[in-house]
Design a protein around this motif. Structure first.
Motif, PDB file in Angstrom:
ATOM      1  N   GLU A  93      -5.787   7.492  -2.579  1.00 25.51           N
ATOM      2  CA  GLU A  93      -6.055   7.089  -1.199  1.00 25.51           C
ATOM      3  C   GLU A  93      -5.260   5.825  -0.902  1.00 25.51           C
ATOM      4  O   GLU A  93      -5.134   4.951  -1.751  1.00 25.51           O
ATOM      5  CB  GLU A  93      -7.549   6.820  -1.000  1.00 25.51           C
ATOM      6  N   ARG A  95      -4.879   2.946   2.269  1.00 28.93           N
ATOM      7  CA  ARG A  95      -5.227   2.413   3.594  1.00 28.93           C
ATOM      8  C   ARG A  95      -4.182   1.362   3.926  1.00 28.93           C
ATOM      9  O   ARG A  95      -4.104   0.325   3.276  1.00 28.93           O
ATOM     10  CB  ARG A  95      -6.624   1.799   3.554  1.00 28.93           C
ATOM     11  N   GLY A  97      -1.973  -0.985   6.859  1.00 34.47           N
ATOM     12  CA  GLY A  97      -2.054  -1.621   8.166  1.00 34.47           C
ATOM     13  C   GLY A  97      -0.695  -2.165   8.589  1.00 34.47           C
ATOM     14  O   GLY A  97       0.157  -2.439   7.748  1.00 34.47           O
ATOM     15  N   LEU A 124      -4.275   9.464   3.394  1.00 38.90           N
ATOM     16  CA  LEU A 124      -3.637   8.314   4.019  1.00 38.90           C
ATOM     17  C   LEU A 124      -4.350   7.945   5.308  1.00 38.90           C
ATOM     18  O   LEU A 124      -4.758   8.821   6.076  1.00 38.90           O
ATOM     19  CB  LEU A 124      -2.169   8.617   4.326  1.00 38.90           C
ATOM     20  N   SER A 125      -4.511   6.660   5.541  1.00 33.39           N
ATOM     21  CA  SER A 125      -5.069   6.195   6.811  1.00 33.39           C
ATOM     22  C   SER A 125      -4.319   4.934   7.233  1.00 33.39           C
ATOM     23  O   SER A 125      -3.879   4.145   6.388  1.00 33.39           O
ATOM     24  CB  SER A 125      -6.574   5.906   6.685  1.00 33.39           C
ATOM     25  N   PHE A 126      -4.161   4.767   8.548  1.00 40.70           N
ATOM     26  CA  PHE A 126      -3.376   3.653   9.077  1.00 40.70           C
ATOM     27  C   PHE A 126      -4.172   2.945  10.168  1.00 40.70           C
ATOM     28  O   PHE A 126      -4.972   3.566  10.876  1.00 40.70           O
ATOM     29  CB  PHE A 126      -2.051   4.147   9.668  1.00 40.70           C
ATOM     30  N   CYS A 127      -3.930   1.648  10.297  1.00 41.20           N
ATOM     31  CA  CYS A 127      -4.550   0.890  11.378  1.00 41.20           C
ATOM     32  C   CYS A 127      -3.594  -0.211  11.803  1.00 41.20           C
ATOM     33  O   CYS A 127      -2.648  -0.547  11.085  1.00 41.20           O
ATOM     34  CB  CYS A 127      -5.895   0.295  10.939  1.00 41.20           C
ATOM     35  N   LYS A 137      -7.945  -8.471   5.616  1.00 42.24           N
ATOM     36  CA  LYS A 137      -8.387  -7.154   5.170  1.00 42.24           C
ATOM     37  C   LYS A 137      -7.781  -6.777   3.834  1.00 42.24           C
ATOM     38  O   LYS A 137      -8.442  -6.154   2.993  1.00 42.24           O
ATOM     39  CB  LYS A 137      -8.048  -6.096   6.231  1.00 42.24           C
ATOM     40  N   GLU A 142     -10.258  -4.266   2.113  1.00 39.20           N
ATOM     41  CA  GLU A 142     -10.451  -3.263   3.161  1.00 39.20           C
ATOM     42  C   GLU A 142      -9.178  -2.467   3.409  1.00 39.20           C
ATOM     43  O   GLU A 142      -9.235  -1.336   3.901  1.00 39.20           O
ATOM     44  CB  GLU A 142     -10.902  -3.930   4.458  1.00 39.20           C
ATOM     45  N   LEU A 143      -8.026  -3.062   3.093  1.00 34.98           N
ATOM     46  CA  LEU A 143      -6.734  -2.388   3.172  1.00 34.98           C
ATOM     47  C   LEU A 143      -6.047  -2.505   1.819  1.00 34.98           C
ATOM     48  O   LEU A 143      -6.207  -3.497   1.110  1.00 34.98           O
ATOM     49  CB  LEU A 143      -5.842  -3.008   4.249  1.00 34.98           C
ATOM     50  N   ASP A 144      -5.262  -1.482   1.475  1.00 38.28           N
ATOM     51  CA  ASP A 144      -4.485  -1.532   0.243  1.00 38.28           C
ATOM     52  C   ASP A 144      -3.170  -2.270   0.440  1.00 38.28           C
ATOM     53  O   ASP A 144      -2.705  -2.984  -0.466  1.00 38.28           O
ATOM     54  CB  ASP A 144      -4.201  -0.109  -0.256  1.00 38.28           C
ATOM     55  N   TRP A 268      -0.067  -6.968  -0.619  1.00 44.67           N
ATOM     56  CA  TRP A 268      -1.172  -6.272  -1.261  1.00 44.67           C
ATOM     57  C   TRP A 268      -1.804  -7.199  -2.290  1.00 44.67           C
ATOM     58  O   TRP A 268      -1.211  -8.204  -2.688  1.00 44.67           O
ATOM     59  CB  TRP A 268      -0.699  -4.973  -1.903  1.00 44.67           C
TER      60      TRP A 268
END
Length: 298
Positions: A93, A95, A97, A124-127, A137, A142-144, A268
């Motif tokens: 996974e 994450r 940003g 995968l997730s993006f913000c 984050k 909260e984010l990788d 990171w």
């Protein structure tokens, strides 16, 4: 040719006995002989020399097929074991940003393609958020990984930073407040900036760049990027952002180059060993340096 035929053949080839092979396979000897005969018919070669009673030897073709089938079977078992381990292992996974307002969809699509090829089950997730929020984050887990300007994340403990490229700095404003867009035409105009806690170093650098060009603006600090865009749309001043900032349509906002660049980096946590972080960083570097990565599609 079936896996059963190959297994029976290899068992006889290793023991050089149809009866011993049948015992090892827990089947009757006629069953073994029948499968070997079908395999020989399909291959078009005699695999065993049966001319001597109670003695079985491999023919020249039998020796070649024995080695080949052993290799194929070993590779098959290794591949199946690898597939089993992937099925049982948790999916990767990531994450990620990036700065709010950036138009970097092409970069994210390129990364998604590369991630799917390298890790088909990856989630995968993006913000998007302010650089300060992204940094927090990442630090809090909260984010990788995050893509942001290098000036916004300096001197933050526990964070790994790697430069990936740079963007051109530009002055954004509504065209009617500066009919002949030049840098000096903006002297004395209102400069809209984010608050110090939002981008503590960026504001200082922007002011230094303008002072170097003998431009002295009237500074107004606004709470976020949306409020700055609204001020620009209403003709209340100008701001400094990068070339990738998405411009709302219909607002009459234009930009001119400031003549400087803004360094970008990925960040990171040092303790985060997620392999997708490296892939994200490599993809970002390839995106911002296409001349060095001609084989990388975007």
């Amino acid at each position: 040719m079936t896996d059963l035929q190959i297994r029976y053949f290899l068992q006889v080839a290793d023991s050089l006995s149809f009866s011993k092979a049948a015992q090892e396979l827990f089947v009757s000897q006629p069953s073994v002989s029948r499968q070997i005969q079908r395999l020989e018919e399909e291959l078009g070669y005699t695999l065993f020399d049966r001319s001597c009673k109670n003695t079985v030897t491999l023919t020249a073709a039998g020796l070649v097929f024995r080695d080949s089938f052993h290799k194929l079977r070993r590779e098959f078992l290794e591949t199946r074991a690898a597939a089993e381990s992937l099925r049982d292992a948790p999916a990767l996974e990531l994450r990620a940003g990036l700065g709010a307002g950036w138009n970097l969809l092409e970069l994210l699509e390129g990364f998604q393609r590369r991630a799917e090829q390298a890790h088909p089950r990856a989630a995968l997730s993006f913000c998007s958020d302010s650089f300060r929020a992204l940094r927090s984050k990442v630090h809090d887990g909260e984010l990788d990984v995050a893509l942001c300007t290098q000036t916004g994340v300096q001197d933050f403990q526990g964070i790994e930073l790697e430069p990936v490229g740079e963007l051109e700095a530009r002055l954004f404003f509504r065209q009617d407040i500066c009919p002949k867009p030049t840098l000096h035409a903006l002297d004395g105009q209102v400069l809209c900036l984010l608050p110090e806690e939002e981008a503590p170093m960026s504001a200082q650098i922007i002011l230094l760049h303008l002072q170097h060009r003998r431009i002295v603006p009237r500074i107004v600090r606004l709470p976020n990027r949306d409020s700055i865009w609204l001020a620009l749309a209403l003709g209340k001043g100008f701001t400094v952002w990068d070339e990738r900032m998405a411009i709302p349509e219909g607002a009459g906002i234009v930009s001119i180059p400031l003549g400087d660049t803004i360094p970008l980096c990925t960040i990171w946590r040092k303790s985060n060993q997620n392999p997708l972080i490296r892939l994200f960083t490599e993809t970002a570097r390839a995106y911002f340096h296409p001349q060095n990565n001609k084989d990388q599609p975007f």
